[in-house]
Write a protein that holds these residues in place. Structure first.
Motif, short mmCIF file in Angstrom:
data_model
loop_
_atom_site.label_atom_id
_atom_site.label_comp_id
_atom_site.label_asym_id
_atom_site.label_seq_id
_atom_site.Cartn_x
_atom_site.Cartn_y
_atom_site.Cartn_z
N LEU A 115 0.84 -1.19 0.00
CA LEU A 115 0.00 0.00 0.00
C LEU A 115 0.88 1.25 0.00
O LEU A 115 2.04 1.22 0.43
CB LEU A 115 -0.91 0.00 1.23
CG LEU A 115 -1.80 -1.23 1.43
CD1 LEU A 115 -2.58 -1.10 2.73
CD2 LEU A 115 -2.74 -1.42 0.25
N ARG A 116 0.34 2.34 -0.46
CA ARG A 116 1.07 3.60 -0.41
C ARG A 116 1.30 3.99 1.05
O ARG A 116 0.51 3.65 1.93
CB ARG A 116 0.30 4.70 -1.13
CG ARG A 116 -1.06 4.98 -0.55
CD ARG A 116 -1.69 6.25 -1.08
NE ARG A 116 -3.05 6.41 -0.60
CZ ARG A 116 -3.37 6.83 0.62
NH1 ARG A 116 -2.42 7.12 1.49
NH2 ARG A 116 -4.64 6.97 0.97
N SER A 117 2.35 4.71 1.31
CA SER A 117 2.62 5.19 2.67
C SER A 117 1.56 6.21 3.06
O SER A 117 1.08 6.99 2.23
CB SER A 117 4.00 5.83 2.74
OG SER A 117 5.01 4.88 2.43
N GLY A 118 1.18 6.19 4.34
CA GLY A 118 0.20 7.16 4.82
C GLY A 118 -1.00 6.49 5.45
O GLY A 118 -1.01 5.28 5.73
N LEU A 119 -2.04 7.28 5.67
CA LEU A 119 -3.24 6.80 6.35
C LEU A 119 -4.15 6.03 5.40
O LEU A 119 -4.28 6.38 4.22
CB LEU A 119 -4.01 7.98 6.93
CG LEU A 119 -3.30 8.81 8.00
CD1 LEU A 119 -4.20 9.94 8.46
CD2 LEU A 119 -2.88 7.94 9.17
N HIS A 120 -4.79 4.99 5.95
CA HIS A 120 -5.75 4.20 5.20
C HIS A 120 -6.95 3.89 6.10
O HIS A 120 -6.81 3.76 7.32
CB HIS A 120 -5.14 2.88 4.72
CG HIS A 120 -4.00 3.06 3.77
ND1 HIS A 120 -4.18 3.32 2.43
CD2 HIS A 120 -2.66 3.03 3.99
CE1 HIS A 120 -3.00 3.43 1.85
NE2 HIS A 120 -2.05 3.26 2.77
N ASN A 121 -8.11 3.75 5.47
CA ASN A 121 -9.33 3.38 6.18
C ASN A 121 -9.78 2.01 5.71
O ASN A 121 -9.94 1.77 4.50
CB ASN A 121 -10.45 4.39 5.90
CG ASN A 121 -10.12 5.76 6.45
OD1 ASN A 121 -9.52 5.88 7.50
ND2 ASN A 121 -10.51 6.80 5.72
N LEU A 122 -9.98 1.10 6.65
CA LEU A 122 -10.46 -0.25 6.35
C LEU A 122 -11.88 -0.40 6.87
O LEU A 122 -12.18 -0.03 8.01
CB LEU A 122 -9.56 -1.30 7.00
CG LEU A 122 -10.05 -2.76 6.91
CD1 LEU A 122 -10.00 -3.25 5.46
CD2 LEU A 122 -9.23 -3.66 7.82
N THR A 123 -12.76 -0.95 6.03
CA THR A 123 -14.13 -1.27 6.44
C THR A 123 -14.38 -2.74 6.15
O THR A 123 -14.08 -3.22 5.06
CB THR A 123 -15.16 -0.43 5.66
OG1 THR A 123 -14.86 0.96 5.81
CG2 THR A 123 -16.57 -0.70 6.17
N ILE A 124 -14.90 -3.45 7.14
CA ILE A 124 -15.31 -4.84 6.96
C ILE A 124 -16.81 -4.90 7.23
O ILE A 124 -17.27 -4.51 8.31
CB ILE A 124 -14.58 -5.80 7.92
CG1 ILE A 124 -13.06 -5.63 7.78
CG2 ILE A 124 -14.98 -7.24 7.65
CD1 ILE A 124 -12.26 -6.43 8.80
N THR A 125 -17.58 -5.37 6.26
CA THR A 125 -19.04 -5.38 6.36
C THR A 125 -19.57 -6.79 6.19
O THR A 125 -19.17 -7.51 5.27
CB THR A 125 -19.66 -4.47 5.28
OG1 THR A 125 -19.21 -3.13 5.48
CG2 THR A 125 -21.19 -4.50 5.35
N LYS A 126 -20.47 -7.18 7.08
CA LYS A 126 -21.11 -8.50 6.98
C LYS A 126 -22.28 -8.41 6.01
O LYS A 126 -23.24 -7.67 6.25
CB LYS A 126 -21.59 -8.98 8.35
CG LYS A 126 -22.03 -10.45 8.38
CD LYS A 126 -22.27 -10.90 9.83
CE LYS A 126 -22.47 -12.42 9.90
NZ LYS A 126 -23.80 -12.82 9.43
N LEU A 127 -22.19 -9.14 4.91
CA LEU A 127 -23.20 -9.08 3.87
C LEU A 127 -24.33 -10.08 4.09
O LEU A 127 -25.41 -9.92 3.53
CB LEU A 127 -22.56 -9.34 2.50
CG LEU A 127 -21.38 -8.45 2.11
CD1 LEU A 127 -20.88 -8.83 0.72
CD2 LEU A 127 -21.75 -6.98 2.17
N SER A 128 -24.08 -11.10 4.88
CA SER A 128 -25.04 -12.18 5.07
C SER A 128 -25.68 -12.10 6.44
O SER A 128 -25.18 -11.44 7.35
CB SER A 128 -24.36 -13.54 4.88
OG SER A 128 -23.25 -13.66 5.75
#
Length: 427
Positions: A115-128
């Protein structure tokens, strides 16, 4: 994999959020939905591990690193839940992967590097939904030298606007991205003994069902407490011969119960665990609006439930909601149109009974002085009916329902979409 249209719909319900400069070696999570584990529902913050149970629930994490890894493990199967679960991973609001848990592969190990250096946002969503299965988010780790940061509250959290959606398969998005009438009916749940098959997991995406879309339209936090097959006053269980039937008059907590009532689900922290109860402290997650969208499954039997008993039980449940959340909370009794029900979930006669009972329930509530109850009879005039899976609304139909509900809320509460509410409310 969903279509670009479905991705766009999900993007509409993704909440963008900024981060503070407080760095941490272990993640502090921002949670949307109802979770099991160490969760502060006033702030939406929690820490690992957390139990992903309810549909359309999301975990948000912010990190500064060039790599990220996540591990989710299936909960053991129960009498009401198997070991199938489907999750979407979004990095910086772009879908990175969709991963599935099955009885043969009960752990998801997902990661990204480079990944590029710096801040990242991760989202994990339950679809079921929970009846397929539940899972625990066991770990989130970043590469050497990386750090997690404390997420700031997104607009929906800062506003304090909260909507609770209670319902059944129409509410969880059952089959909404199936794309056709057969929707790959190849996966039979192992817990079922009478040969019933459910659609493949990739036919269900709770994140693009009508509830989360409505919440996104109003920039509101939300919880989806729903279960396919759940009735307002009816539950499903196994008969002595092993067949499945809808029944009334017995407690939902009995071991043979496989589909609890909506009122029973409302009290559970973890959906398939009847010992995991929501804390009695009502200063936690208090919604201003409850959308009660169940009822369809009460009318599958040839002989409908007693209208007097059915009405009384539902009035008691709505009184409980008011007692729990206060008199300022508004309940919307959402009634699905004949055009939807006649797709095949109910027969025409059953649909007529459903519509009669629902409108009579509203009348009875008004006569008892429940001024916080409102009736929304959805229109089927422009409801998209193409490419439905197992007689259930498509993502396009869900978007139509969300538009109607959003318009109704804006008319009912004209200032709601711009109002700010306290995070913790004493009721």
């Amino acid at each position: 994999m969903e279509s670009h249209t479905q991705h766009a719909l999900f993007a509409a319900v993704c909440l963008l959020f900024a981060v503070s400069v407080s760095a941490q070696s272990s993640p502090q999570l921002l949670l949307q939905g109802r979770f099991g584990g160490d969760v502060d529902e006033d702030t939406g913050l929690g820490s690992l591990p957390v139990v992903f149970s309810w549909p359309a629930s999301s975990v948000y994490a912010t990190f500064n690193s060039t790599s990220i890894n996540a591990t989710l493990s299936a909960l053991p199967p129960t009498n009401t839940s198997s070991q199938y679960a489907r999750f979407a991973f979004y990095l910086d609001q772009t879908e990175a992967a969709v991963e599935t848990i099955t009885p043969n592969d009960t752990t998801i190990r997902w990661g990204m590097t480079g990944l590029r250096s710096g801040l990242h946002n991760l989202t994990i969503t339950k679809l079921s939904e929970a009846s397929y299965g539940e899972a625990t988010l066991e770990s989130l780790t970043v590469g050497r030298g990386g750090r997690f940061l404390t997420p700031e509250l997104p607009t929906a959290f800062e506003s304090g606007r909260r909507i609770l959606f209670l319902g059944d398969s129409y509410t969880v998005g059952f089959g909404n991205v199936g794309g056709n009438t057969s929707c790959n009916l190849t996966m039979c749940q192992l817990k079922q003994t009478n040969g019933n098959c459910y659609p493949e997991l990739d036919s269900e995406n709770a994140a693009v069902s009508w509830g989360p879309i409505t919440a996104a339209n109003l920039q509101a936090d939300y919880q989806v407490i729903a279960w396919s097959g759940a009735g307002l006053d009816t539950y499903a269980g196994f008969l002595p011969n092993g067949s499945r039937a809808y029944m009334t008059g017995m407690p939902d907590e009995l071991p043979e119960t496989i589909v609890p009532e909506v009122a029973t689900l409302f009290g559970r922290q973890v959906a398939a665990d009847n010992t995991s109860m929501v804390p009695a402290d009502n200063t936690t997650w208090v919604p201003q609006i409850v959308v009660l969208a169940g009822g369809t499954n009460d009318f599958h039997s040839a002989i409908p439930p007693s209208q007097e008993q059915w009405t009384s039980d539902n009035l008691n449940f709505m009184s409980q909601l008011t007692e729990d959340f206060g008199n300022q909370m508004q309940i919307i009794l959402q009634v699905f149109p004949q055009e939807l029900q006649n797709q095949g979930v109910l027969t025409p006669n059953q649909t007529s009974t459903y519509l009669q009972y629902m409108t009579s329930l509203y009348t009875a509530a008004q006569l008892e002085g429940m001024n916080n109850l409102h009736l929304l009879q959805l229109s089927g005039a422009n409801l998209p009916t193409a490419n439905w899976c197992v007689h259930h609304p498509s993502a396009a139909a869900d978007a139509n329902i969300a538009a109607q509900l959003t318009a109704y809320i804006n008319r009912l509460l004209p200032n709601y979409a711009t109002s700010m509410y306290p995070r913790a409310v004493q009721v």
